[in-house]
Design a protein around this motif. Structure first.
Motif, PDB file in Angstrom:
ATOM      1  N   LEU A  32      86.184  61.391  63.624  1.00 16.00           N
ATOM      2  CA  LEU A  32      86.660  60.021  63.793  1.00 16.00           C
ATOM      3  C   LEU A  32      88.137  60.043  64.169  1.00 16.00           C
ATOM      4  CD1 LEU A  32      84.919  58.310  60.753  1.00 16.00           C
ATOM      5  CD2 LEU A  32      84.366  58.022  63.166  1.00 16.00           C
ATOM      6  N   PRO A  33      88.561  59.083  64.989  1.00 15.14           N
ATOM      7  CA  PRO A  33      89.969  59.074  65.390  1.00 15.14           C
ATOM      8  C   PRO A  33      90.890  58.748  64.216  1.00 15.14           C
ATOM      9  CG  PRO A  33      88.860  57.097  66.167  1.00 15.14           C
ATOM     10  CD  PRO A  33      87.806  57.976  65.561  1.00 15.14           C
ATOM     11  N   GLY A  34      92.119  59.216  64.301  1.00 16.34           N
ATOM     12  CA  GLY A  34      93.118  58.894  63.284  1.00 16.34           C
ATOM     13  C   GLY A  34      93.270  57.392  63.170  1.00 16.34           C
ATOM     14  N   GLY A  35      93.375  56.909  61.956  1.00 10.78           N
ATOM     15  CA  GLY A  35      93.565  55.486  61.730  1.00 10.78           C
ATOM     16  C   GLY A  35      92.282  54.684  61.659  1.00 10.78           C
ATOM     17  N   ARG A  50      99.425  53.144  57.458  1.00 12.25           N
ATOM     18  CA  ARG A  50     100.094  54.270  58.097  1.00 12.25           C
ATOM     19  C   ARG A  50     100.270  53.947  59.581  1.00 12.25           C
ATOM     20  NH1 ARG A  50      95.575  56.973  56.067  1.00 12.25           N
ATOM     21  NH2 ARG A  50      95.066  57.424  58.236  1.00 12.25           N
ATOM     22  N   HIS A  51     101.085  54.736  60.248  1.00 13.16           N
ATOM     23  CA  HIS A  51     101.349  54.520  61.676  1.00 13.16           C
ATOM     24  C   HIS A  51     100.050  54.531  62.484  1.00 13.16           C
ATOM     25  CE1 HIS A  51     103.391  54.524  65.506  1.00 13.16           C
ATOM     26  NE2 HIS A  51     102.721  55.612  65.857  1.00 13.16           N
ATOM     27  N   ASP A  52      99.167  55.514  62.250  1.00 19.68           N
ATOM     28  CA  ASP A  52      97.927  55.590  63.028  1.00 19.68           C
ATOM     29  C   ASP A  52      96.993  54.424  62.723  1.00 19.68           C
ATOM     30  OD1 ASP A  52      97.322  56.578  60.468  1.00 19.68           O
ATOM     31  OD2 ASP A  52      96.075  58.215  61.211  1.00 19.68           O
ATOM     32  N   GLN A  53      97.052  53.879  61.513  1.00 19.81           N
ATOM     33  CA  GLN A  53      96.249  52.700  61.177  1.00 19.81           C
ATOM     34  C   GLN A  53      96.782  51.462  61.893  1.00 19.81           C
ATOM     35  OE1 GLN A  53      96.665  53.066  56.917  1.00 19.81           O
ATOM     36  NE2 GLN A  53      94.619  53.971  56.719  1.00 19.81           N
ATOM     37  N   LYS A  54      98.092  51.366  62.001  1.00 19.40           N
ATOM     38  CA  LYS A  54      98.685  50.257  62.762  1.00 19.40           C
ATOM     39  C   LYS A  54      98.297  50.349  64.232  1.00 19.40           C
ATOM     40  CE  LYS A  54     102.726  49.760  59.772  1.00 19.40           C
ATOM     41  NZ  LYS A  54     104.185  49.955  59.674  1.00 19.40           N
ATOM     42  N   GLN A  55      98.291  51.562  64.776  1.00 20.96           N
ATOM     43  CA  GLN A  55      97.902  51.755  66.167  1.00 20.96           C
ATOM     44  C   GLN A  55      96.442  51.359  66.390  1.00 20.96           C
ATOM     45  OE1 GLN A  55      99.146  55.940  66.559  1.00 20.96           O
ATOM     46  NE2 GLN A  55     100.460  55.260  68.237  1.00 20.96           N
ATOM     47  N   PHE A  56      95.572  51.726  65.456  1.00 20.89           N
ATOM     48  CA  PHE A  56      94.170  51.342  65.565  1.00 20.89           C
ATOM     49  C   PHE A  56      94.046  49.817  65.569  1.00 20.89           C
ATOM     50  CE2 PHE A  56      89.929  50.265  64.281  1.00 20.89           C
ATOM     51  CZ  PHE A  56      89.138  51.215  64.890  1.00 20.89           C
ATOM     52  N   ALA A  57      94.769  49.149  64.685  1.00 20.90           N
ATOM     53  CA  ALA A  57      94.716  47.691  64.591  1.00 20.90           C
ATOM     54  C   ALA A  57      95.125  47.039  65.903  1.00 20.90           C
ATOM     55  CB  ALA A  57      95.607  47.203  63.446  1.00 20.90           C
TER      56      ALA A  57
END
Length: 105
Positions: free
Chosen positions: A42-45, A72-79
């Motif tokens: 699964l992708p980060g975030g 986290r940064h990668d979760q923000k990017q996913f959002a």
């Protein structure tokens, strides 16, 4: 402070009882006996929980956090990235938050 896994489990039960399908995204890496790493792929975030509403098939993604949790940064990017698609996404710190995300129209 409530453990994040308890929040996830409470949300899974409530969303299921609500009549929708929900799944936990198990992520992580494990070192194999041969020394190689196994990654879930699964992708980060990627959010903790995902599923779909039975009534219309609309997909949803829920990131779970406890009272003090932060993305986290990668979760923000996913959002940010997921906003480009016709799916539901949100961060839930409670069952009520999660049900609001699933009920968005």
């Amino acid at each position: 402070m409530t453990a994040e896994h308890k929040i996830q489990n409470d949300i899974r039960v409530a969303v299921s009882e609500h009549g929708d399908r929900i799944f936990r995204a198990n992520v992580g890496k494990v070192k194999m006996d041969n020394g190689r790493w196994f990654d879930t792929g699964l992708p980060g975030g990627f959010p903790d929980l995902f599923g779909f509403r039975k009534r219309d098939g609309k997909m949803f993604f829920i990131e779970c956090k406890n009272e003090h949790g932060r993305l986290r940064h990668d979760q923000k990017q996913f959002a940010v990235a997921i906003k480009n698609y016709p799916v539901l996404y949100g961060v839930a710190k409670s069952v009520e938050d999660a049900l609001r995300i699933v009920e968005e129209t």
